[in-house]
Scaffold this active site. Structure first.
Site, PDB file in Angstrom:
ATOM      1  N   GLY A  11      -7.479  -1.829   9.186  1.00  0.00           N
ATOM      2  CA  GLY A  11      -8.270  -1.043   8.230  1.00  0.00           C
ATOM      3  C   GLY A  11      -9.236  -1.905   7.435  1.00  0.00           C
ATOM      4  N   ASP A  58       4.612   0.865  14.125  1.00  0.00           N
ATOM      5  CA  ASP A  58       4.099   2.085  13.485  1.00  0.00           C
ATOM      6  C   ASP A  58       4.988   2.345  12.268  1.00  0.00           C
ATOM      7  OD1 ASP A  58       2.443   4.814  14.759  1.00  0.00           O
ATOM      8  OD2 ASP A  58       3.656   5.005  12.945  1.00  0.00           O
ATOM      9  N   ALA A  82      -1.593   3.414   6.040  1.00  0.00           N
ATOM     10  CA  ALA A  82      -1.474   4.780   5.509  1.00  0.00           C
ATOM     11  C   ALA A  82      -2.442   5.711   6.219  1.00  0.00           C
ATOM     12  CB  ALA A  82      -1.796   4.806   4.009  1.00  0.00           C
ATOM     13  N   SER A  84      -5.047   7.469   5.101  1.00  0.00           N
ATOM     14  CA  SER A  84      -5.657   7.191   3.790  1.00  0.00           C
ATOM     15  C   SER A  84      -6.736   8.188   3.385  1.00  0.00           C
ATOM     16  CB  SER A  84      -6.250   5.777   3.796  1.00  0.00           C
ATOM     17  OG  SER A  84      -7.405   5.745   4.600  1.00  0.00           O
ATOM     18  N   THR A 127      -2.367   3.864  -5.474  1.00  0.00           N
ATOM     19  CA  THR A 127      -3.718   4.418  -5.600  1.00  0.00           C
ATOM     20  C   THR A 127      -3.978   5.150  -6.917  1.00  0.00           C
ATOM     21  OG1 THR A 127      -5.138   6.181  -4.721  1.00  0.00           O
ATOM     22  CG2 THR A 127      -2.821   6.376  -4.230  1.00  0.00           C
ATOM     23  N   GLU A 129      -5.352   7.831  -7.028  1.00  0.00           N
ATOM     24  CA  GLU A 129      -5.132   9.262  -6.754  1.00  0.00           C
ATOM     25  C   GLU A 129      -3.866   9.762  -7.448  1.00  0.00           C
ATOM     26  OE1 GLU A 129      -6.904  11.736  -4.768  1.00  0.00           O
ATOM     27  OE2 GLU A 129      -8.485  10.298  -5.180  1.00  0.00           O
ATOM     28  N   TYR A 151      -1.802  13.787  -0.003  1.00  0.00           N
ATOM     29  CA  TYR A 151      -1.893  12.315   0.060  1.00  0.00           C
ATOM     30  C   TYR A 151      -1.319  11.700  -1.216  1.00  0.00           C
ATOM     31  CZ  TYR A 151      -4.203   7.727  -0.457  1.00  0.00           C
ATOM     32  OH  TYR A 151      -4.465   6.399  -0.686  1.00  0.00           O
ATOM     33  N   LYS A 155       1.921   9.299  -1.808  1.00  0.00           N
ATOM     34  CA  LYS A 155       1.770   7.968  -2.395  1.00  0.00           C
ATOM     35  C   LYS A 155       2.617   7.821  -3.671  1.00  0.00           C
ATOM     36  CE  LYS A 155      -1.186   5.404   0.048  1.00  0.00           C
ATOM     37  NZ  LYS A 155      -1.028   3.994   0.388  1.00  0.00           N
ATOM     38  N   ARG A 186     -16.104   0.089   5.280  1.00  0.00           N
ATOM     39  CA  ARG A 186     -15.444   1.329   4.876  1.00  0.00           C
ATOM     40  C   ARG A 186     -15.525   2.342   6.018  1.00  0.00           C
ATOM     41  NH1 ARG A 186     -11.629   3.846   1.816  1.00  0.00           N
ATOM     42  NH2 ARG A 186     -12.438   4.557  -0.176  1.00  0.00           N
TER      43      ARG A 186
HETATM   44  P1  NAP Z   1      -8.026   2.456   6.128  1.00  0.00           P
HETATM   45  O1  NAP Z   1      -9.292   1.705   6.383  1.00  0.00           O
HETATM   46  O2  NAP Z   1      -7.973   3.895   6.402  1.00  0.00           O
HETATM   47  O3  NAP Z   1      -6.857   1.722   6.954  1.00  0.00           O
HETATM   48  C1  NAP Z   1      -5.593   2.294   7.096  1.00  0.00           C
HETATM   49  C2  NAP Z   1      -4.764   1.421   8.005  1.00  0.00           C
HETATM   50  O4  NAP Z   1      -3.473   2.027   8.157  1.00  0.00           O
HETATM   51  C3  NAP Z   1      -5.342   1.271   9.415  1.00  0.00           C
HETATM   52  O5  NAP Z   1      -5.119  -0.044   9.858  1.00  0.00           O
HETATM   53  C4  NAP Z   1      -4.502   2.242  10.211  1.00  0.00           C
HETATM   54  O6  NAP Z   1      -4.387   1.906  11.584  1.00  0.00           O
HETATM   55  C5  NAP Z   1      -3.148   2.063   9.543  1.00  0.00           C
HETATM   56  N1  NAP Z   1      -2.210   3.144   9.836  1.00  0.00           N
HETATM   57  C6  NAP Z   1      -2.388   4.479   9.666  1.00  0.00           C
HETATM   58  N2  NAP Z   1      -1.287   5.143  10.038  1.00  0.00           N
HETATM   59  C7  NAP Z   1      -0.399   4.220  10.470  1.00  0.00           C
HETATM   60  C8  NAP Z   1       0.905   4.288  10.995  1.00  0.00           C
HETATM   61  N3  NAP Z   1       1.550   5.447  11.191  1.00  0.00           N
HETATM   62  N4  NAP Z   1       1.535   3.128  11.323  1.00  0.00           N
HETATM   63  C9  NAP Z   1       0.905   1.944  11.164  1.00  0.00           C
HETATM   64  N5  NAP Z   1      -0.347   1.815  10.698  1.00  0.00           N
HETATM   65  C10 NAP Z   1      -0.991   2.951  10.341  1.00  0.00           C
HETATM   66  O7  NAP Z   1      -7.574   2.253   4.606  1.00  0.00           O
HETATM   67  P2  NAP Z   1      -8.034   1.159   3.521  1.00  0.00           P
HETATM   68  O8  NAP Z   1      -9.209   1.696   2.784  1.00  0.00           O
HETATM   69  O9  NAP Z   1      -8.078  -0.180   4.159  1.00  0.00           O
HETATM   70  O10 NAP Z   1      -6.814   1.258   2.497  1.00  0.00           O
HETATM   71  C11 NAP Z   1      -5.658   0.430   2.647  1.00  0.00           C
HETATM   72  C12 NAP Z   1      -4.512   1.034   1.867  1.00  0.00           C
HETATM   73  O11 NAP Z   1      -4.865   1.111   0.490  1.00  0.00           O
HETATM   74  C13 NAP Z   1      -4.120   2.438   2.271  1.00  0.00           C
HETATM   75  O12 NAP Z   1      -2.717   2.543   2.100  1.00  0.00           O
HETATM   76  C14 NAP Z   1      -4.823   3.327   1.264  1.00  0.00           C
HETATM   77  O13 NAP Z   1      -4.126   4.540   1.116  1.00  0.00           O
HETATM   78  C15 NAP Z   1      -4.733   2.460   0.028  1.00  0.00           C
HETATM   79  N6  NAP Z   1      -5.803   2.630  -0.947  1.00  0.00           N
HETATM   80  C16 NAP Z   1      -7.105   2.524  -0.574  1.00  0.00           C
HETATM   81  C17 NAP Z   1      -8.109   2.627  -1.527  1.00  0.00           C
HETATM   82  C18 NAP Z   1      -9.562   2.497  -1.150  1.00  0.00           C
HETATM   83  O14 NAP Z   1     -10.403   2.883  -1.977  1.00  0.00           O
HETATM   84  N7  NAP Z   1      -9.891   1.958  -0.004  1.00  0.00           N
HETATM   85  C19 NAP Z   1      -7.756   2.828  -2.884  1.00  0.00           C
HETATM   86  C20 NAP Z   1      -6.410   2.923  -3.223  1.00  0.00           C
HETATM   87  C21 NAP Z   1      -5.435   2.801  -2.253  1.00  0.00           C
HETATM   88  P3  NAP Z   1      -5.392   2.502  12.713  1.00  0.00           P
HETATM   89  O15 NAP Z   1      -6.581   1.589  12.694  1.00  0.00           O
HETATM   90  O16 NAP Z   1      -4.570   2.442  13.916  1.00  0.00           O
HETATM   91  O17 NAP Z   1      -5.746   3.900  12.272  1.00  0.00           O
HETATM   92  N1  GDD Z   2     -15.164  12.120   1.983  1.00  0.00           N
HETATM   93  C1  GDD Z   2     -16.088  12.851   1.346  1.00  0.00           C
HETATM   94  N2  GDD Z   2     -17.083  13.433   2.094  1.00  0.00           N
HETATM   95  N3  GDD Z   2     -15.993  13.020   0.017  1.00  0.00           N
HETATM   96  C2  GDD Z   2     -16.971  13.728  -0.597  1.00  0.00           C
HETATM   97  C3  GDD Z   2     -18.031  14.313   0.106  1.00  0.00           C
HETATM   98  C4  GDD Z   2     -18.090  14.167   1.511  1.00  0.00           C
HETATM   99  O1  GDD Z   2     -18.972  14.659   2.189  1.00  0.00           O
HETATM  100  N4  GDD Z   2     -18.833  14.941  -0.790  1.00  0.00           N
HETATM  101  C5  GDD Z   2     -18.304  14.766  -1.993  1.00  0.00           C
HETATM  102  N5  GDD Z   2     -17.163  14.043  -1.886  1.00  0.00           N
HETATM  103  C6  GDD Z   2     -16.280  13.696  -3.026  1.00  0.00           C
HETATM  104  C7  GDD Z   2     -14.819  14.043  -2.774  1.00  0.00           C
HETATM  105  O2  GDD Z   2     -14.582  15.427  -3.055  1.00  0.00           O
HETATM  106  C8  GDD Z   2     -14.142  13.120  -3.777  1.00  0.00           C
HETATM  107  O3  GDD Z   2     -14.087  13.731  -5.043  1.00  0.00           O
HETATM  108  C9  GDD Z   2     -15.074  11.902  -3.829  1.00  0.00           C
HETATM  109  O4  GDD Z   2     -16.306  12.300  -3.201  1.00  0.00           O
HETATM  110  C10 GDD Z   2     -14.547  10.654  -3.119  1.00  0.00           C
HETATM  111  O5  GDD Z   2     -14.106  11.015  -1.825  1.00  0.00           O
HETATM  112  P1  GDD Z   2     -13.688   9.899  -0.735  1.00  0.00           P
HETATM  113  O6  GDD Z   2     -14.778   8.911  -0.568  1.00  0.00           O
HETATM  114  O7  GDD Z   2     -13.217  10.630   0.475  1.00  0.00           O
HETATM  115  O8  GDD Z   2     -12.510   9.108  -1.446  1.00  0.00           O
HETATM  116  P2  GDD Z   2     -11.238   9.589  -2.280  1.00  0.00           P
HETATM  117  O9  GDD Z   2     -11.497   9.211  -3.696  1.00  0.00           O
HETATM  118  O10 GDD Z   2     -10.880  10.987  -1.996  1.00  0.00           O
HETATM  119  O11 GDD Z   2     -10.081   8.687  -1.663  1.00  0.00           O
HETATM  120  C11 GDD Z   2     -10.270   7.254  -1.498  1.00  0.00           C
HETATM  121  O12 GDD Z   2      -9.940   6.587  -2.700  1.00  0.00           O
HETATM  122  C12 GDD Z   2      -8.560   6.725  -3.112  1.00  0.00           C
HETATM  123  C13 GDD Z   2      -8.418   5.945  -4.409  1.00  0.00           C
HETATM  124  O13 GDD Z   2      -8.833   6.733  -5.470  1.00  0.00           O
HETATM  125  C14 GDD Z   2      -9.381   6.825  -0.345  1.00  0.00           C
HETATM  126  O14 GDD Z   2      -9.692   5.512  -0.011  1.00  0.00           O
HETATM  127  C15 GDD Z   2      -7.904   6.910  -0.697  1.00  0.00           C
HETATM  128  O15 GDD Z   2      -7.127   6.307   0.342  1.00  0.00           O
HETATM  129  C16 GDD Z   2      -7.681   6.149  -2.009  1.00  0.00           C
HETATM  130  O16 GDD Z   2      -6.329   6.237  -2.398  1.00  0.00           O
END
Ligand code: NAP
Ligand code: GDD
Length: 375
Positions: A11, A58, A82, A84, A127, A129, A151, A155, A186
């Site tokens: 990821g 997994d 996750a 995610s 998170t 969230e 989600y 979490k 991303r």
């Molecule tokens: P991501 O790009 O969606 O990566 C998710 C990773 O989890 C991928 O490597 C995916 O593998 C793996 N995965 C999904 N289901 C699995 C399963 N059943 N078994 C093993 N691996 C699995 O997410 P990210 O943005 O890097 O986020 C990393 C973590 O931080 C996640 O737990 C997310 O919920 C949390 N988080 C993210 C944010 C953010 O803003 N990015 C904020 C707060 C928390 P595949 O490649 O095979 O799908």
């Molecule tokens: N994805 C998406 N697509 N979101 C949209 C769109 C669209 O076309 N238009 C508006 N949004 C709004 C969503 O409704 C949400 O309120 C906001 O943009 C952010 O959406 P995402 O970028 O999908 O992220 P997220 O905040 O729901 O979730 C991400 O951040 C979390 C931490 O706060 C993910 O990375 C989660 O895994 C992570 O926990």
């Protein structure tokens, strides 16, 4: 040499964390899922390095997890795996719970089953969230949780089970409550990357219009590359504790969108409300991008589609990183909001141009084959 095991290594965060830990001299192991397609793009450049190893597994398979943990015997586990995507969690709530909630328990139990509870430190990717339908602005480590999607509910279990194992078994396990962090790696269906890719495509004549959901939603967006450092710092403290990781700044989806288009040379004006909101191109700046087409001016480039609305949406995330700054010595705005958008747009402008060039080569080759110019 320390050994780290990363779940979710393919990821966004997993790839940056791998680079970070390899630079720190760690032996890095990662768990990947078997897939019929190639999804290892983000870590392809690391494969073959002497201290980088991959194992199949997994989060829904405890036996597999136990096997990997017993083989690797890690000093540190970073549980990043996750499902995610918040919107996807409404379509696949059971799968999300299995991976994002019970999956955390499986990791903790695998560590105990392998007799590593005293030795192995565990980081859980928690998170913002969890704050969901927020009860306080900005949010810190003491703000009550109010999860607002399948989600977030999953979490929340992960968060509490980590706390429970810390208290019940004295394990060094903690959660980083990370606010949104983005990058050029991303996933393309998260709103920031969806916007930067669409802006780049529209600027290069490859897409007519971008459809978004709730543009008034507010987020605290940081740069993923900066955030992985915090994951590591959290595991280096004397005492296991949870931390909020955020920039302390808040912006709307609309603002992100306007700035992303600006970096491609397109100025947008947002008009209307709710489902009728649109963004119209009012000017183009050829000093930013000489190839911009004059006909873009006056066109509607962004519209709202209710398809991207969520049954319940989290709309007011804003983190308070005071504790992380004080205890981890971390600088939350190393990369500013403006720099983050610029990095993503510049990357996607190049990507769209490269995709176009590759498409051109394929078209030319097909034509030459048809005409018998190449055999
Ligand atoms: P991501 O790009 O969606 O990566 C998710 C990773 O989890 C991928 O490597 C995916 O593998 C793996 N995965 C999904 N289901 C699995 C399963 N059943 N078994 C093993 N691996 C699995 O997410 P990210 O943005 O890097 O986020 C990393 C973590 O931080 C996640 O737990 C997310 O919920 C949390 N988080 C993210 C944010 C953010 O803003 N990015 C904020 C707060 C928390 P595949 O490649 O095979 O799908
Ligand atoms: N994805 C998406 N697509 N979101 C949209 C769109 C669209 O076309 N238009 C508006 N949004 C709004 C969503 O409704 C949400 O309120 C906001 O943009 C952010 O959406 P995402 O970028 O999908 O992220 P997220 O905040 O729901 O979730 C991400 O951040 C979390 C931490 O706060 C993910 O990375 C989660 O895994 C992570 O926990």
């Amino acid at each position: 040499m320390k050994t780290a095991l990363i779940t979710g290594i393919t990821g966004q965060d997993g790839s940056y964390l791998s680079e970070f830990l390899l630079n720190k001299g760690y032996d890095v192991h990662g768990i990947i899922r078997r897939s019929s397609t190639d999804y290892r793009e983000r870590i392809a450049h690391l494969e073959g390095k002497p201290h980088f190893h991959l194992h199949y597994g997994d989060l829904s398979d405890s036996m597999g997890l136990i096997q990997v943990v017993s083989k690797v015997r890690p000093d540190e586990i970073y549980n990043l795996a996750a499902q995610s995507h918040v919107q996807v969690s409404f379509d696949s709530p059971e799968f999300t719970a299995n991976v994002d909630a019970t999956g955390v328990l499986r990791v903790l139990e695998a560590v105990r089953a392998c007799g590593l509870a005293d030795k192995c430190r565990i980081y859980q990717a928690s998170t913002s969230e969890l704050y969901g339908k927020v009860e306080e602005v900005p949010q810190n480590e003491n703000t009550p949780f109010h999860p607002y999607s399948p989600y977030a509910v999953a979490k929340l279990y992960g968060y509490w089970i980590v706390k429970e194992y810390r208290e019940a078994y004295n394990m060094y396990c903690c959660s980083g409550i990370l606010f949104n962090h983005e990058s050029e790696r991303r996933g393309e269906t998260f709103v920031t990357r969806k916007i930067t890719l669409a802006a780049a495509r529209i600027a290069q004549g490859k897409q007519d219009c971008l459809y978004l959901g709730n543009m008034s939603s507010l987020r605290d967006w940081g740069y993923a590359k900066d955030y992985v450092e915090c994951m590591w710092l959290i595991l280096q403290q004397d005492k296991a504790e949870d931390f909020v990781i955020a920039t302390g700044e808040q912006h709307s989806v609309r603002e992100f969108c306007g700035k992303a288009f600006k970096y491609t040379g397109i100025t947008l004006r947002f008009d209307g409300e709710g489902e009728n909101e649109v963004a119209i191109c009012t000017a183009i700046d050829k000093s930013v991008n000489p190839k911009l087409c004059d006909e873009l001016v006056g066109k509607t480039l962004v519209r709202v589609s209710p398809d991207f609305y969520r049954p319940t949406d989290v709309v007011n995330l804003w983190g308070d990183p005071t504790k992380a700054k004080a205890k981890l010595g971390w600088n939350p705005t190393k990369t500013s909001f403006e720099q983050l958008i610029r990095i993503m747009v510049e990357h996607d402008m190049k990507k769209v141009a490269a995709d176009h060039a590759a498409e051109q080569v394929r078209t030319n080759l097909a034509e030459y084959l048809e005409k018998g110019i190449v055999k």
